[in-house]
Motif scaffolding. Sequence first.
Motif, short mmCIF file in Angstrom:
data_model
loop_
_atom_site.label_atom_id
_atom_site.label_comp_id
_atom_site.label_asym_id
_atom_site.label_seq_id
_atom_site.Cartn_x
_atom_site.Cartn_y
_atom_site.Cartn_z
N ASN A 88 0.64 -1.83 -0.31
CA ASN A 88 0.06 -0.07 -0.20
C ASN A 88 0.53 0.93 0.40
O ASN A 88 0.18 2.30 -0.43
CB ASN A 88 -1.12 0.50 1.52
N ASN A 89 2.44 1.38 0.25
CA ASN A 89 2.93 2.46 0.91
C ASN A 89 3.92 1.97 -0.48
O ASN A 89 5.34 3.55 -0.25
CB ASN A 89 3.23 2.41 1.91
N ASP A 90 3.97 1.61 -0.90
CA ASP A 90 5.69 1.31 -1.83
C ASP A 90 5.12 1.38 -3.25
O ASP A 90 4.32 0.81 -4.25
CB ASP A 90 6.17 -0.24 -2.02
N LEU A 91 5.71 2.68 -4.02
CA LEU A 91 4.64 3.17 -5.21
C LEU A 91 6.22 2.28 -6.75
O LEU A 91 5.35 2.65 -7.34
CB LEU A 91 5.97 4.62 -5.15
N ARG A 92 6.56 1.60 -6.00
CA ARG A 92 6.98 0.87 -7.27
C ARG A 92 6.38 -0.45 -8.15
O ARG A 92 6.62 -1.42 -8.51
CB ARG A 92 8.59 -0.07 -6.66
N GLN A 93 4.92 -0.49 -6.62
CA GLN A 93 4.69 -1.31 -6.93
C GLN A 93 3.32 -1.15 -7.53
O GLN A 93 2.07 -1.63 -7.12
CB GLN A 93 3.77 -2.94 -5.17
N THR A 94 3.28 -0.58 -8.70
CA THR A 94 1.65 -0.07 -9.21
C THR A 94 0.78 -1.18 -10.53
O THR A 94 0.58 -1.29 -10.37
CB THR A 94 1.84 0.95 -9.72
N ASP A 95 2.04 -1.18 -11.22
CA ASP A 95 2.33 -2.31 -11.82
C ASP A 95 2.58 -3.47 -11.90
O ASP A 95 1.44 -4.96 -11.92
CB ASP A 95 2.56 -2.11 -13.19
N ASP A 96 3.00 -4.44 -10.91
CA ASP A 96 3.99 -5.97 -10.61
C ASP A 96 3.97 -5.77 -9.64
O ASP A 96 3.82 -4.10 -8.57
CB ASP A 96 5.26 -6.16 -11.34
N PHE A 97 4.30 -6.72 -8.71
CA PHE A 97 4.79 -7.05 -7.21
C PHE A 97 5.92 -6.78 -7.09
O PHE A 97 7.32 -7.40 -7.67
CB PHE A 97 4.04 -7.94 -7.06
N ILE A 98 6.43 -6.25 -5.72
CA ILE A 98 7.85 -6.62 -4.98
C ILE A 98 7.86 -7.23 -4.19
O ILE A 98 6.99 -7.35 -3.32
CB ILE A 98 8.67 -5.50 -4.64
N GLY A 99 8.12 -8.62 -3.52
CA GLY A 99 8.04 -9.79 -3.21
C GLY A 99 6.87 -10.09 -3.74
O GLY A 99 5.47 -10.26 -4.08
N LEU A 100 6.74 -11.46 -2.67
CA LEU A 100 5.20 -12.65 -2.93
C LEU A 100 4.01 -11.67 -3.25
O LEU A 100 3.98 -11.70 -2.20
CB LEU A 100 5.54 -14.25 -2.64
N ASN A 101 2.91 -11.95 -3.73
CA ASN A 101 1.95 -11.42 -3.68
C ASN A 101 1.03 -12.87 -2.55
O ASN A 101 1.27 -13.76 -2.66
CB ASN A 101 0.62 -11.10 -4.42
N THR A 102 0.18 -11.84 -1.50
CA THR A 102 -0.47 -12.74 -0.69
C THR A 102 -1.54 -13.75 -0.61
O THR A 102 -1.66 -14.78 -0.84
CB THR A 102 -1.35 -11.98 0.50
N PRO A 103 -2.31 -13.89 -2.66
CA PRO A 103 -3.47 -15.04 -3.03
C PRO A 103 -2.11 -16.45 -3.13
O PRO A 103 -2.95 -17.42 -2.92
CB PRO A 103 -3.98 -14.24 -4.39
N MET A 104 -1.17 -15.66 -4.42
CA MET A 104 -0.37 -16.97 -4.05
C MET A 104 -0.07 -17.72 -3.30
O MET A 104 0.30 -18.53 -3.08
CB MET A 104 0.76 -15.95 -5.29
N ASN A 105 0.51 -16.89 -2.45
CA ASN A 105 1.30 -17.56 -1.00
C ASN A 105 -0.11 -18.05 -0.81
O ASN A 105 0.11 -19.60 0.00
CB ASN A 105 1.47 -16.63 0.30
N THR A 106 -0.66 -17.84 -0.55
CA THR A 106 -1.98 -18.68 0.20
C THR A 106 -3.04 -20.09 -0.95
O THR A 106 -2.96 -20.93 -0.30
CB THR A 106 -3.57 -17.34 0.72
N LEU A 107 -2.81 -18.98 -1.93
CA LEU A 107 -2.88 -20.47 -2.55
C LEU A 107 -2.21 -21.80 -2.26
O LEU A 107 -2.50 -22.63 -3.00
CB LEU A 107 -2.94 -20.44 -4.62
N PHE A 108 -0.85 -22.00 -2.48
CA PHE A 108 0.18 -22.43 -1.73
C PHE A 108 -0.31 -22.77 -0.73
O PHE A 108 -0.29 -24.53 -0.18
CB PHE A 108 1.35 -22.41 -2.18
#
Length: 229
Positions: A113-133
Amino acid sequence: MKRHIPNAITCANLFSGCIGIVFAFKGELETAAYFVILSGIFDFFDGMVARLLNVKSAIGKDLDSLADMVSFGFLPGVIMFQLLKVSDYSSEYLPYLGFLITVFSALRLAKFNNDLRQTDDFIGLNTPMNTLFICSLPFIATDYPQVIGSTILLIAIIAITSFLLVSEIKIFSLKFSDLSWAKNKIKFIFLMLSAILIAVLQFAAIPFVLVLYIALSILHFRGIARNAG
């Protein structure tokens, strides 16, 4: 009226996550996993609908993170808690380590929510993918109980996924702004390979899908950096 539609979808994500938590605490982990999938569907469409209707808002962004904290933060923590309870070297207090996933999911969402680098892609694994695993583990345990029942393996999974959530690894987003091949080639390749893996291995494919996601992301962004240089 239309500005409330994306928020209603986000609330459906939250509601589904709450139901999944109830089943997880009851030990019905496979049922909980299905509600995670439902939450993921709602999470995918709330942002898409907001963009289509052009009704993005700060409240919608915060609500999305709060819903994700329940569905993709607390819920996977409960599932890991339950898996550790029945693992081979479990103790009275060891299962609480499962909630480290919840803690690091919260850190990941706050960072997003506070990282302006993550407007289009992610920095770090996103929580939905981690939860699916994490949610795939109870299904895998049906066929490989000795593997998933290993306390050491489960603790290793907690450590690795917690690191990935807050890491600086750049991960491509699966949200589409359009359906052109040129702009979304890496996403289409990932989805096609994932579909093949799931068709062959079913839920046992999810760990391989996660590794594929991270590996393709690293190759993709290294290629972009190489071309830019």
